[in-house]
Design a protein around this motif. Structure first.
Motif, PDB file in Angstrom:
ATOM      1  N   SER A   1      40.841  36.358  35.461  1.00 57.06           N
ATOM      2  CA  SER A   1      40.803  35.389  34.375  1.00 57.06           C
ATOM      3  C   SER A   1      40.040  34.140  34.775  1.00 57.06           C
ATOM      4  O   SER A   1      39.577  34.003  35.914  1.00 57.06           O
ATOM      5  CB  SER A   1      42.225  35.014  33.939  1.00 57.06           C
ATOM      6  OG  SER A   1      42.750  33.953  34.732  1.00 57.06           O
ATOM      7  N   THR A   2      39.924  33.210  33.834  1.00 59.00           N
ATOM      8  CA  THR A   2      39.268  31.927  34.091  1.00 59.00           C
ATOM      9  C   THR A   2      40.244  30.857  34.549  1.00 59.00           C
ATOM     10  O   THR A   2      39.823  29.734  34.835  1.00 59.00           O
ATOM     11  CB  THR A   2      38.534  31.433  32.834  1.00 59.00           C
ATOM     12  OG1 THR A   2      39.465  31.373  31.734  1.00 59.00           O
ATOM     13  CG2 THR A   2      37.383  32.363  32.467  1.00 59.00           C
ATOM     14  N   VAL A   3      41.535  31.184  34.631  1.00 60.61           N
ATOM     15  CA  VAL A   3      42.520  30.188  35.074  1.00 60.61           C
ATOM     16  C   VAL A   3      43.359  30.671  36.244  1.00 60.61           C
ATOM     17  O   VAL A   3      44.226  29.943  36.732  1.00 60.61           O
ATOM     18  CB  VAL A   3      43.458  29.755  33.917  1.00 60.61           C
ATOM     19  CG1 VAL A   3      42.677  29.055  32.829  1.00 60.61           C
ATOM     20  CG2 VAL A   3      44.231  30.950  33.357  1.00 60.61           C
ATOM     21  N   THR A   4      43.127  31.891  36.706  1.00 56.62           N
ATOM     22  CA  THR A   4      43.854  32.412  37.858  1.00 56.62           C
ATOM     23  C   THR A   4      42.875  33.102  38.798  1.00 56.62           C
ATOM     24  O   THR A   4      41.812  33.576  38.385  1.00 56.62           O
ATOM     25  CB  THR A   4      44.928  33.446  37.449  1.00 56.62           C
ATOM     26  OG1 THR A   4      44.277  34.590  36.865  1.00 56.62           O
ATOM     27  CG2 THR A   4      45.921  32.859  36.468  1.00 56.62           C
ATOM     28  N   GLY A   5      43.251  33.158  40.064  1.00 57.11           N
ATOM     29  CA  GLY A   5      42.461  33.893  41.039  1.00 57.11           C
ATOM     30  C   GLY A   5      43.313  34.971  41.663  1.00 57.11           C
ATOM     31  O   GLY A   5      44.554  34.914  41.615  1.00 57.11           O
ATOM     32  N   PRO A   6      42.682  35.963  42.273  1.00 52.81           N
ATOM     33  CA  PRO A   6      43.466  36.990  42.951  1.00 52.81           C
ATOM     34  C   PRO A   6      44.144  36.432  44.199  1.00 52.81           C
ATOM     35  O   PRO A   6      43.646  35.489  44.821  1.00 52.81           O
ATOM     36  CB  PRO A   6      42.420  38.042  43.317  1.00 52.81           C
ATOM     37  CG  PRO A   6      41.137  37.287  43.402  1.00 52.81           C
ATOM     38  CD  PRO A   6      41.235  36.210  42.369  1.00 52.81           C
ATOM     39  N   THR A   7      45.266  36.983  44.537  1.00 53.27           N
ATOM     40  CA  THR A   7      45.926  36.630  45.783  1.00 53.27           C
ATOM     41  C   THR A   7      45.123  37.209  46.945  1.00 53.27           C
ATOM     42  O   THR A   7      44.288  38.100  46.773  1.00 53.27           O
ATOM     43  CB  THR A   7      47.356  37.185  45.812  1.00 53.27           C
ATOM     44  OG1 THR A   7      47.309  38.610  45.567  1.00 53.27           O
ATOM     45  CG2 THR A   7      48.221  36.523  44.744  1.00 53.27           C
ATOM     46  N   SER A   8      45.375  36.701  48.146  1.00 51.60           N
ATOM     47  CA  SER A   8      44.618  37.165  49.307  1.00 51.60           C
ATOM     48  C   SER A   8      45.050  38.573  49.699  1.00 51.60           C
ATOM     49  O   SER A   8      46.116  39.061  49.297  1.00 51.60           O
ATOM     50  CB  SER A   8      44.832  36.212  50.486  1.00 51.60           C
ATOM     51  OG  SER A   8      46.112  36.410  51.041  1.00 51.60           O
ATOM     52  N   ALA A   9      44.221  39.203  50.501  1.00 53.99           N
ATOM     53  CA  ALA A   9      44.503  40.571  50.932  1.00 53.99           C
ATOM     54  C   ALA A   9      45.768  40.664  51.765  1.00 53.99           C
ATOM     55  O   ALA A   9      46.372  41.735  51.881  1.00 53.99           O
ATOM     56  CB  ALA A   9      43.313  41.122  51.718  1.00 53.99           C
ATOM     57  N   GLU A  10      46.191  39.547  52.375  1.00 49.19           N
ATOM     58  CA  GLU A  10      47.372  39.553  53.234  1.00 49.19           C
ATOM     59  C   GLU A  10      48.666  39.333  52.451  1.00 49.19           C
ATOM     60  O   GLU A  10      49.765  39.462  53.006  1.00 49.19           O
ATOM     61  CB  GLU A  10      47.261  38.464  54.304  1.00 49.19           C
ATOM     62  CG  GLU A  10      46.200  38.737  55.367  1.00 49.19           C
ATOM     63  CD  GLU A  10      44.794  38.502  54.861  1.00 49.19           C
ATOM     64  OE1 GLU A  10      44.641  37.715  53.890  1.00 49.19           O
ATOM     65  OE2 GLU A  10      43.861  39.101  55.417  1.00 49.19           O
ATOM     66  N   ASN A  11      48.582  38.971  51.176  1.00 48.69           N
ATOM     67  CA  ASN A  11      49.761  38.716  50.347  1.00 48.69           C
ATOM     68  C   ASN A  11      49.954  39.841  49.336  1.00 48.69           C
ATOM     69  O   ASN A  11      49.116  40.742  49.222  1.00 48.69           O
ATOM     70  CB  ASN A  11      49.611  37.389  49.609  1.00 48.69           C
ATOM     71  CG  ASN A  11      49.772  36.175  50.510  1.00 48.69           C
ATOM     72  OD1 ASN A  11      49.670  35.046  50.063  1.00 48.69           O
ATOM     73  ND2 ASN A  11      50.012  36.378  51.803  1.00 48.69           N
ATOM     74  N   THR A  12      51.057  39.788  48.607  1.00 51.85           N
ATOM     75  CA  THR A  12      51.283  40.747  47.529  1.00 51.85           C
ATOM     76  C   THR A  12      50.124  40.682  46.546  1.00 51.85           C
ATOM     77  O   THR A  12      49.743  39.600  46.088  1.00 51.85           O
ATOM     78  CB  THR A  12      52.601  40.429  46.808  1.00 51.85           C
ATOM     79  OG1 THR A  12      53.685  40.583  47.731  1.00 51.85           O
ATOM     80  CG2 THR A  12      52.805  41.359  45.621  1.00 51.85           C
ATOM     81  N   ALA A  13      49.568  41.831  46.213  1.00 53.27           N
ATOM     82  CA  ALA A  13      48.431  41.878  45.294  1.00 53.27           C
ATOM     83  C   ALA A  13      48.894  41.610  43.869  1.00 53.27           C
ATOM     84  O   ALA A  13      49.871  42.196  43.401  1.00 53.27           O
ATOM     85  CB  ALA A  13      47.750  43.237  45.380  1.00 53.27           C
ATOM     86  N   ASP A  14      48.201  40.712  43.201  1.00 56.94           N
ATOM     87  CA  ASP A  14      48.474  40.483  41.777  1.00 56.94           C
ATOM     88  C   ASP A  14      47.776  41.561  40.949  1.00 56.94           C
ATOM     89  O   ASP A  14      46.845  42.222  41.417  1.00 56.94           O
ATOM     90  CB  ASP A  14      47.951  39.102  41.365  1.00 56.94           C
ATOM     91  CG  ASP A  14      46.442  38.999  41.484  1.00 56.94           C
ATOM     92  OD1 ASP A  14      45.767  38.794  40.456  1.00 56.94           O
ATOM     93  OD2 ASP A  14      45.916  39.161  42.610  1.00 56.94           O
ATOM     94  N   ASN A  15      48.210  41.738  39.705  1.00 60.18           N
ATOM     95  CA  ASN A  15      47.552  42.639  38.752  1.00 60.18           C
ATOM     96  C   ASN A  15      47.162  43.976  39.397  1.00 60.18           C
ATOM     97  O   ASN A  15      45.995  44.389  39.379  1.00 60.18           O
ATOM     98  CB  ASN A  15      46.312  41.957  38.164  1.00 60.18           C
ATOM     99  CG  ASN A  15      46.667  40.837  37.211  1.00 60.18           C
ATOM    100  OD1 ASN A  15      47.560  40.972  36.381  1.00 60.18           O
ATOM    101  ND2 ASN A  15      45.986  39.719  37.329  1.00 60.18           N
ATOM    102  N   HIS A  16      48.168  44.640  39.935  1.00 63.88           N
ATOM    103  CA  HIS A  16      47.896  45.843  40.708  1.00 63.88           C
ATOM    104  C   HIS A  16      49.003  46.867  40.495  1.00 63.88           C
ATOM    105  O   HIS A  16      50.183  46.507  40.434  1.00 63.88           O
ATOM    106  CB  HIS A  16      47.804  45.481  42.196  1.00 63.88           C
ATOM    107  CG  HIS A  16      47.551  46.641  43.105  1.00 63.88           C
ATOM    108  ND1 HIS A  16      46.477  47.482  42.977  1.00 63.88           N
ATOM    109  CD2 HIS A  16      48.244  47.086  44.191  1.00 63.88           C
ATOM    110  CE1 HIS A  16      46.510  48.403  43.916  1.00 63.88           C
ATOM    111  NE2 HIS A  16      47.574  48.188  44.668  1.00 63.88           N
ATOM    112  N   LEU A  17      48.621  48.124  40.369  1.00 67.70           N
ATOM    113  CA  LEU A  17      49.569  49.237  40.346  1.00 67.70           C
ATOM    114  C   LEU A  17      49.455  49.951  41.684  1.00 67.70           C
ATOM    115  O   LEU A  17      48.394  50.500  42.020  1.00 67.70           O
ATOM    116  CB  LEU A  17      49.258  50.197  39.194  1.00 67.70           C
ATOM    117  CG  LEU A  17      50.230  51.336  38.883  1.00 67.70           C
ATOM    118  CD1 LEU A  17      50.228  52.452  39.910  1.00 67.70           C
ATOM    119  CD2 LEU A  17      51.649  50.833  38.664  1.00 67.70           C
ATOM    120  N   SER A  18      50.526  49.911  42.446  1.00 67.40           N
ATOM    121  CA  SER A  18      50.524  50.595  43.739  1.00 67.40           C
ATOM    122  C   SER A  18      51.600  51.666  43.749  1.00 67.40           C
ATOM    123  O   SER A  18      52.610  51.572  43.040  1.00 67.40           O
ATOM    124  CB  SER A  18      50.766  49.608  44.887  1.00 67.40           C
ATOM    125  OG  SER A  18      52.030  48.986  44.766  1.00 67.40           O
TER     126      SER A  18
END
Length: 642
Positions: free
Chosen positions: A434-451
């Motif tokens: 989005s234009t108001v959020t960024g992805p979390t870092s690879a070392e943290n819980t992934a946002d917007n992700h199906l695992s």
């Protein structure tokens, strides 16, 4: 606290008459370019061949980084002077002429001035990137710089530039660097079979990489990102425009026009481009395609809407700490942010932002500057737009100006590359940006992700295979599938596959997943948007079918937008085939009320009923009773709404 851009660069007073959205005029753009260049040139070597900006070096080393400082700022200077008809009040071109002389005297020598040689991309490739900026700067300023050089300096510059024609670029937009060098050499009467072949090869590849809808893949894979605007469209169309080649201008211009139909929607009401893809430290370079479209006339936007987008993007970053107190662009997004960077990012890398100043090629009095600002595409009614070629679903809401990109097609994995969880890139692998959020870092819980969690290991999403997309009045959908890969133990599980569907409507997202071939004891986890609990952006993630109660997970490293973020997460035990349905939402509208979780697992005021029959999901929306139906098949997905 950073000083304001107005104080640092001496920006003129706002003009809210002609620019009611941003207050910026052409004079603001000139002042911003002048301020950025003045600050950068304080770090020049005595001969002016390198701008050795402070900060940790890139993997190419400090000499290459210094060339990068010279070349990328030269772009800004070139647009600035050419757009003013040769007026150079700050004596910029004399400095760049001196630097060209000093840098090309003994190329490859390890001293304070000599430029590194241009070699193959895997040996010493970065100078090839910078050669295009040098060539373009020289072409833009030819009457006032190149034509006044001695023949000796011209010959030495040509010889250095020809290194780009004689070595192998990376297999992506890099082929446009020798293309640009060749275009310059031909424009000054130094073309030959070598320059012709460089241009032919780049043109061949560009046609091969064109996927439709105005979008190019950045190479042979499925990488679709900001490189479309600041490279793949910019170089060929600008080359044709400068050469006054009507046939090539029409060809490339038609593609840019189509590209801007979707890309112009990817800027928020606050001016922010989508935080998606690599090289995001180039920041307002994201608006280069919009500016070029206005300059050349190849755009679906009115001049006032074009200025709203480009000025909004420039102002967005100048007001949010992109420029430090020393006047230099930092490595990051708003301010410094390490997770935004790639290994090739050095202290001068952010100055590819100079490409935004292509807008200055529209002179004073041009409709881009003379027409009153109009609303950006994201500031109108709510919109949902599918881009089948790229596998994108773009969703914007006018009440808050937030734009969301649902990614079902861009993965930055080469066709010959295997899938490894260790190589997962947060800037491509996530389901949404989005234009108001960024992805979390690879070392943290992934946002917007199906695992899928197997044996305690969470899967990654690498290669993304589109399954279809479409849009209608007020809604749209996109679908894809991926092979879950794991960082520990066996990299894959036989038969395991995840199919994902996003349906966007208003500010809401219906997220439907079908997990196939899950082994005994497996667990699925779905996360939503990463937001600051105390910030203006708020997110929701609620299970509608198959999911357990939600929880909130911290991401201690934060994002490019906030130091403190939490990520909503759902979980479910899965075995064999499971269909899971959730509702997500992201809003920055203070008046918007996010619904509470309802007892019957639907969400009050948004979803009225959810039915799952085998591989078919039917959702009834509460607001108007409309029905969305999603059907999974063998390697296919269909969706309808009405």
């Amino acid at each position: 606290m950073n000083a304001s851009a107005g104080d640092l660069f001496g920006l003129p007073p706002e003009d809210r008459t002609s620019s009611r959205y941003t207050g910026y005029t052409r004079a603001h753009w000139e002042a911003a370019a002048d301020g950025l260049l003045k600050a950068a040139w304080k770090w020049a070597t005595p001969g002016g061949a390198r701008l050795d900006l402070p900060g940790p070096p890139s993997h190419s080393g400090v000499r290459s980084d210094g060339l990068e400082g010279y070349a990328r700022t030269f772009l800004a200077a070139g647009f600035r002077v050419a757009g003013a008809g040769g007026k150079d009040p700050n004596g910029l071109l004399e400095r760049y002429a001196d630097g060209l002389d000093a840098g090309t005297r003994t190329p490859g020598r390890d001293d304070a001035e000599s430029w590194p040689l241009i070699l193959d991309h895997h040996v010493q490739g970065q100078p090839m990137v910078e050669s295009a900026s040098v060539a373009l700067g020289l072409r833009l300023t030819r009457p006032w710089l190149w034509d006044r050089l001695t023949s000796d300096v011209q010959d030495r510059a040509e010889q250095w530039l020809r290194g780009a024609l004689r070595h192998v670029p990376a297999g992506n937009n890099w082929y446009l660097f020798p293309y640009t060098v060749a275009g310059f050499l031909e424009s000054v009467g130094r073309g030959d079979a070598e320059t012709a072949r460089a241009r032919e090869r780049a043109s061949e590849l560009l046609e091969h990489w064109y996927r439709g809808d105005g979008w190019y893949a950045d190479g042979d894979g499925r990488a679709f990102d900001h490189y479309n605007g600041w490279a793949l469209h910019l170089y060929p169309l600008l080359d044709a425009h400068l050469a006054r080649d009507e046939e090539e201008s029409a060809h490339h211009g038609a593609r840019l026009r189509e590209h801007l139909e979707s890309f112009s929607l990817m800027f928020g009401g606050d001016g922010a481009p989508l935080h998606f893809g690599r090289s995001l430290t180039y920041r307002f370079a994201a608006s280069a395609g919009v500016g070029l479209g206005a300059v050349t006339g190849h755009t679906p936007l009115t001049p006032g809407a074009s200025r709203r987008v480009v000025s909004g993007s420039l102002r967005y970053f100048l007001e949010r700490g992109a420029v430090g107190n020393d006047g230099l662009l930092s490595l990051g997004w708003h301010g410094p942010h390490a997770a935004t960077l790639q290994t090739y990012s050095g202290p001068a890398s952010p100055y590819w932002a100079s490409k935004a100043f292509v807008a200055l090629l529209a002179p004073d009095g041009h409709p881009l500057w003379a027409s009153p600002e109009e609303a950006a595409p994201s500031e109108g009614p709510d919109r949902v737009l599918s881009v089948p070629a790229a596998g994108f679903l773009v969703q914007s809401t006018g009440a808050d100006g937030v734009v969301r990109l649902h990614n079902h097609g861009s993965d930055h994995v080469r066709p010959d590359e295997g899938e490894s969880a260790a190589d997962e890139d947060p800037h491509y692998a996530r389901l949404a940006y989005s234009t108001v959020t960024g992805p979390t870092s690879a070392e943290n819980t992934a946002d917007n992700h199906l695992s899928v969690v197997v044996g305690g290991a969470r899967s990654a999403r690498r290669r993304i295979r589109p399954l279809g997309s479409g849009h209608g009045d007020g809604w749209g959908w996109a679908a894809s599938w991926h092979l879950p890969v794991f960082p520990a133990g066996p990299s894959t599980v036989p038969g395991l596959r995840v199919e994902s569907v996003t349906v966007a409507r208003g500010r809401h997202e219906l997220r439907v997943h079908r997990v196939l071939g899950a082994p005994d004891g497996a667990r699925a986890e779905l996360t939503g948007w990463a937001t600051d609990p105390d910030g203006p952006a708020r997110s929701l993630l609620r299970g509608l079918h198959g999911w357990e109660a939600p929880e909130s997970v911290r991401a201690p490293q934060g994002t490019a937008f906030a130091r403190r973020v939490t990520v909503p997460r759902l979980g479910a035990e899965v075995t064999g085939t499971a269909v899971l349905v959730a509702l997500a939402s992201l809003t920055a509208d203070p008046q918007a009320a996010l619904p509470d979780e309802a007892v019957d697992a639907t969400v009050d005021g948004v979803v009225d009923r959810v039915e799952v029959a085998g591989d078919t999901v039917t959702v009834r929306w509460a607001e108007d009773g409309a029905r969305t139906r999603i059907a999974f098949g063998r390697g296919a997905v269909t969706a309808d709404h009405g």
